[in-house]
Design an enzyme around this catalytic site. Sequence first.
Site, short mmCIF file in Angstrom:
data_model
loop_
_atom_site.label_atom_id
_atom_site.label_comp_id
_atom_site.label_asym_id
_atom_site.label_seq_id
_atom_site.Cartn_x
_atom_site.Cartn_y
_atom_site.Cartn_z
N ASP A 164 -11.63 2.57 3.53
CA ASP A 164 -11.86 1.13 3.40
C ASP A 164 -13.34 0.84 3.17
O ASP A 164 -13.70 -0.26 2.74
CB ASP A 164 -11.42 0.42 4.69
CG ASP A 164 -10.19 -0.46 4.47
OD1 ASP A 164 -9.89 -0.77 3.31
OD2 ASP A 164 -9.54 -0.83 5.46
N GLN A 194 -5.08 -1.87 9.53
CA GLN A 194 -4.89 -3.18 8.90
C GLN A 194 -5.49 -4.27 9.78
O GLN A 194 -5.16 -4.40 10.94
CB GLN A 194 -3.39 -3.42 8.67
CG GLN A 194 -3.09 -4.69 7.91
CD GLN A 194 -3.60 -4.68 6.48
OE1 GLN A 194 -3.43 -3.72 5.75
NE2 GLN A 194 -4.24 -5.76 6.07
N LYS A 239 0.84 -1.21 0.00
CA LYS A 239 0.00 0.00 0.00
C LYS A 239 0.87 1.26 0.00
O LYS A 239 0.61 2.21 -0.73
CB LYS A 239 -0.94 -0.01 1.21
CG LYS A 239 -2.10 -0.99 1.04
CD LYS A 239 -2.82 -1.28 2.35
CE LYS A 239 -3.87 -2.37 2.13
NZ LYS A 239 -4.46 -2.88 3.36
#
Length: 287
Positions: free
Chosen positions: A120, A97, A53
Amino acid sequence: MSSAIINGKEIGQEIRGEVAIRVEALKKQGLTPGLAVILVGENPASKTYVANKQKSCEQIGMYSELIKLPAETTEENLLDQIRTLNEREDIHGILVQLPLPKHINEDEVIATISPEKDVDGFSPVSVGKMMLGQDTYLPCTPYGVMKLLEYSGIEVAGKHAVIVGRSHIVGKPMGQLLLQKDATVTYTHSKTPDLPSFTKQADIIIAAVGRANFITKEHVKEGAVVIDVGINRDENNKLCGDVNFADVDGIASHITPVPGGVGPMTITMLLSNTVQSAENVLARQTT
């Protein structure tokens, strides 16, 4: 004849090129999109995802920041970190995460991220807006699958899509996004009896069940489009999907490989959502 391969790497690169142009346009107006990623603990897979990422952010000119916390971090400390990032003007997207250590409540963590920075697409606000078809950040993997279908010229309207899997991250939102594009959607999962009787009816199969090589030719009708969201290891520790590729190849009209199918699209759509967040900030400043 082999199935046509839907190449997520190539489509992802094309979309990243478009996102990079948007980044450049924002920078000319004095705004650099910023993504903050919080990593708790030392999960090797998570560390790899996070590194990818960060690298992807740098490649298209975005700012990225990694906040590493030890596995024994308290939930309150993590929530404080998120609240700080919520207030920072240079951060437009916040990603924690997953999975998190067992002592930390994932729902609480996701709910603490400001909906305006929830790139997200996991927060209850984002999910609610998605269900209502309102503007919001879409969950990156299902959003990526929709882009794969779109860029491959696969019509969704009027088609029967069967989802295998019901997770909050992929299965459930996937069905909603297909429904919004006028597909007829059937949800199936590990407890569905006689699964092939459902999947054999599908024009589009989305395999997101988390079981190596689970979907075989007995599940797929001739000419169906097969999208494999799974990332697993087989008995030889080789990376594979939820679909037995060799078995289904030639029966499906189109198929995504693992790796190189859905995977690259997830990070691509994360970048796109973060840039969208920065664009929203600019729009608010100029109105």
